[in-house]
Design an enzyme around this catalytic site. Structure first.
Site, PDB file in Angstrom:
ATOM      1  N   SER A  85       3.010   2.206 -25.173  1.00 15.34           N
ATOM      2  CA  SER A  85       3.572   0.876 -25.412  1.00 15.34           C
ATOM      3  C   SER A  85       4.944   0.910 -26.065  1.00 15.34           C
ATOM      4  CB  SER A  85       2.624   0.038 -26.270  1.00 15.34           C
ATOM      5  OG  SER A  85       2.537   0.581 -27.569  1.00 15.34           O
ATOM      6  N   HIS A  92       3.839  -2.261 -34.177  1.00 15.43           N
ATOM      7  CA  HIS A  92       4.835  -2.007 -33.149  1.00 15.43           C
ATOM      8  C   HIS A  92       6.225  -2.450 -33.645  1.00 15.43           C
ATOM      9  CE1 HIS A  92       1.081  -2.184 -30.762  1.00 15.43           C
ATOM     10  NE2 HIS A  92       1.676  -1.252 -30.053  1.00 15.43           N
ATOM     11  N   ASP A  94       2.751  -7.636 -35.797  1.00 10.76           N
ATOM     12  CA  ASP A  94       1.528  -6.903 -36.125  1.00 10.76           C
ATOM     13  C   ASP A  94       1.764  -5.784 -37.130  1.00 10.76           C
ATOM     14  OD1 ASP A  94       2.781  -4.947 -34.642  1.00 10.76           O
ATOM     15  OD2 ASP A  94       1.201  -4.740 -33.144  1.00 10.76           O
TER      16      ASP A  94
END
Length: 361
Positions: free
Chosen positions: A74, A241, A238
């Site tokens: 990601s 990330h 969050d």
């Protein structure tokens, strides 16, 4: 045992089919599992499992477009931002288009939650789409640590992906496993082990990538002490990330190595190692260990006296290239500006932190 020796052992196990170093006992895994469950509940999945699709054309200019691919997890997708133009692939493509004077066709095959073993399928997708590929940027390793993949297994998969990409004619730049001990403070021993495992994996990745014909850039704590000192700015909602600004910092560290791999700036003098900045030539294992400790360090193969290998293995050169100044929005544009380059120092030690065991990045 030194980090260089541990990294060499992991890389050797990857090359010869071993499983890697011994892990923790059952009690140790029990502690980590409990802490990881709490961390996973705390982070959640506010961005889902699909990141923005940044594939497309960036910049403009004469000549055939540069074909660039993003592979990995990601962090390569850019999970945590909403605008595709803010993803690391888009920011690198925008800068590359500006510096090369040619358009850049970006192909993003990275997948949220991917581990190194998933690179095989990502390379398959790229090669099935067509043989034309100039450069591949790989960002992977965090999920190997959080899922407790045996280091040698992860490194072997990465090395094979690099070999296949090089055989297809692509230059390969790998952003090594970030230091997961910097994410958010957690109880010991998780934060200590997260830091140790991620740095050892990063060093072993470097050995394998250089041996396979690629080059690496240390992402360490994504990048330097800035993420520890400015978490609200450089981490997304969050707190796991990166934010748009955080991804721009990663892209700024990777872009100079991508440009050098493609010989985009041939009029600039060749950058030679400066020992005052911690640069130099060393065997690849010691070069890898040094790079894992200093964010933004590039490691690539070299020759000494016409020989690629010395008494301790493959020769490698460590460089800390000036970071490109890139916009945080990484705007997709047909009138890209040439970003200025600025010398940066990333010697600061990162603060202690932790990781999530089953959070996918």
């Amino acid at each position: 045992m030194s980090r260089a020796r541990r990294a060499r052992r992991i890389a050797a196990a990857a090359a010869y089919g071993g499983g890697g170093l011994a892990g923790l006992g059952a009690a140790g895994y029990g502690i980590l599992f409990t802490e990881a469950k709490l961390a996973r509940r705390w982070i959640g999945t506010p961005f889902g499992k699909q990141g923005p699709d940044a594939s497309g054309r960036y910049g403009a200019g004469p000549g055939d477009p540069v074909v660039m691919a993003m592979l990995g997890d990601s962090s390569a997708v850019g999970l945590g931002v909403e605008d595709p133009a803010q993803t690391p692939g888009a920011v690198i493509a925008t800068g590359l288009a500006a510096l090369s004077g040619r358009p850049v066709d970006l192909r993003v095959v990275a997948v949220v939650g991917a581990r190194s073993e998933h690179l095989e399928a990502q390379v398959d997708r790229l090669l099935e789409a067509g043989p034309s590929l100039d450069v591949a940027v790989v960002m992977v390793g965090a999920n190997d640590v959080t899922n407790r993949t045996k280091p040698a297994v992860a490194v072997r998969a990465l090395a094979e992906a690099v070999r296949r990409l090089r055989a297809a004619g692509a230059q390969v730049v790998v952003g090594t496993c970030p230091d997961l001990g910097t994410i958010e403070p957690l109880a010991q021993p998780l934060k200590y082990l997260a830091r140790r495992w991620s740095r050892e994996l990063a060093a072993a990745q470097t050995i394998a990538v250089v041996e396979a014909g690629g080059r690496t850039v240390s992402l360490r704590d994504l990048i330097g002490g800035e993420f520890a000192s400015r978490p609200h700015e450089l981490f997304s909602a969050d707190r796991f990330h990166p934010s748009a600004a955080g991804y721009a910092r990663c892209a700024a560290a990777l872009l100079p190595s991508v440009c050098d791999a493609l010989d985009v700036l041939p009029w600039l003098p060749e950058q030679r190692p400066d020992v005052r900045r911690g640069e130099g030539v060393d065997d690849v294992a010691h070069a890898a260990a040094r790079a894992a400790a200093v964010a933004g360090t590039e490691v690539t193969g070299t020759e000494v006296g016409g020989a690629a290998r010395g008494p301790r293995g493959r020769w490698a050169v460590l460089l800390r290239r000036p970071w490109a100044t890139v916009p945080a929005d990484g705007a997709r544009t047909t009138d890209a500006r040439t970003p200025d380059a600025e010398a940066r120092s990333s010697d600061a030690e990162a603060s202690d932190g932790g990781l999530t065991d089953d959070a996918s990045v």
